[in-house]
Design a protein around this motif. Structure first.
Motif, PDB file in Angstrom:
ATOM      1  N   UNK A 103       0.840  -1.345  -0.081  1.00  0.00           N
ATOM      2  CA  UNK A 103       0.095   0.022  -0.078  1.00  0.00           C
ATOM      3  C   UNK A 103       0.866   1.266  -0.126  1.00  0.00           C
ATOM      4  N   UNK A 104       1.908   1.086   0.873  1.00  0.00           N
ATOM      5  CA  UNK A 104       2.529   2.271   0.949  1.00  0.00           C
ATOM      6  C   UNK A 104       3.530   2.540  -0.428  1.00  0.00           C
ATOM      7  N   UNK A 105       3.747   1.333  -1.361  1.00  0.00           N
ATOM      8  CA  UNK A 105       4.576   1.676  -2.503  1.00  0.00           C
ATOM      9  C   UNK A 105       3.655   2.199  -3.413  1.00  0.00           C
ATOM     10  N   UNK A 106       2.359   1.549  -3.484  1.00  0.00           N
ATOM     11  CA  UNK A 106       1.159   2.350  -4.311  1.00  0.00           C
ATOM     12  C   UNK A 106       0.946   3.778  -4.120  1.00  0.00           C
ATOM     13  N   UNK A 107       1.096   4.169  -2.878  1.00  0.00           N
ATOM     14  CA  UNK A 107       0.928   5.375  -2.693  1.00  0.00           C
ATOM     15  C   UNK A 107       1.807   6.352  -3.086  1.00  0.00           C
ATOM     16  N   UNK A 108       3.156   5.949  -3.007  1.00  0.00           N
ATOM     17  CA  UNK A 108       4.365   6.700  -3.409  1.00  0.00           C
ATOM     18  C   UNK A 108       4.280   6.459  -4.965  1.00  0.00           C
ATOM     19  N   UNK A 109       4.203   5.675  -5.641  1.00  0.00           N
ATOM     20  CA  UNK A 109       3.949   5.408  -7.007  1.00  0.00           C
ATOM     21  C   UNK A 109       2.881   6.439  -7.700  1.00  0.00           C
ATOM     22  N   UNK A 112       4.438   9.896  -6.786  1.00  0.00           N
ATOM     23  CA  UNK A 112       5.920  10.427  -7.871  1.00  0.00           C
ATOM     24  C   UNK A 112       5.130  10.451  -9.313  1.00  0.00           C
ATOM     25  N   UNK A 113       4.227   9.776  -9.688  1.00  0.00           N
ATOM     26  CA  UNK A 113       3.830   9.747 -10.965  1.00  0.00           C
ATOM     27  C   UNK A 113       4.190   8.504 -11.488  1.00  0.00           C
ATOM     28  N   UNK A 114       3.518   7.389 -11.775  1.00  0.00           N
ATOM     29  CA  UNK A 114       4.042   6.215 -12.428  1.00  0.00           C
ATOM     30  C   UNK A 114       3.717   6.145 -13.848  1.00  0.00           C
ATOM     31  N   UNK A 115       3.718   4.865 -14.310  1.00  0.00           N
ATOM     32  CA  UNK A 115       3.170   4.906 -15.697  1.00  0.00           C
ATOM     33  C   UNK A 115       1.878   5.427 -16.155  1.00  0.00           C
ATOM     34  N   UNK A 116       1.888   6.051 -17.326  1.00  0.00           N
ATOM     35  CA  UNK A 116       0.651   6.660 -17.574  1.00  0.00           C
ATOM     36  C   UNK A 116       0.334   8.207 -16.984  1.00  0.00           C
TER      37      UNK A 116
END
Length: 119
Positions: A103-109, A112-116
């Motif tokens: 969940x923390x990684x998903x929020x960080x992504x 920051x702005x992940x793919x798309x």
């Protein structure tokens, strides 16, 4: 730098002739997944044999009391149930931690702005 260089993790300034790996010796072989599975099965069988010996050697009947319940079980069975219960508690705690990190990684992504994500 080519796509293959990037995928292989080769630094950008490395000359091409330095990046070629020497050919592998014909006698060296890497372990396969099948070999790893065979070793895991063999270890599992040894553990099961040790459990059988444990149960056979600990057949004394004992009285167990738990939350007002009372019963008689073999000592080996009682200890095995206690060990499995401890393992379940550890697995639950580990699963909760893994979920927390995902969940923390998903929020960080997302932050920051992940793919798309728009530039």
């Amino acid at each position: 730098m080519s796509f293959q260089d990037d995928a292989a993790g080769v630094p950008a300034g490395t000359p091409r002739q330095d990046r070629t790996a020497p050919p592998r010796a014909a006698t060296s072989s890497r372990p396969t997944r099948t070999a790893a599975l065979w070793v895991a099965v063999a270890v599992g069988l040894v553990v099961l044999v040790m459990l059988i010996v444990f149960f056979v050697q600990n057949q004394d009947m004992i009285t167990v009391r738990f939350f007002g319940l009372q019963g008689t079980l073999a000592l080996g069975t009682t200890l095995f149930i206690a060990a499995v219960g401890g393992g379940v508690l550890v697995a639950l705690a580990g699963g909760a931690r893994i979920l927390q990190l995902r969940i923390a990684g998903h929020r960080r992504k997302k932050t920051v702005g992940g793919p798309g994500a728009a530039p």
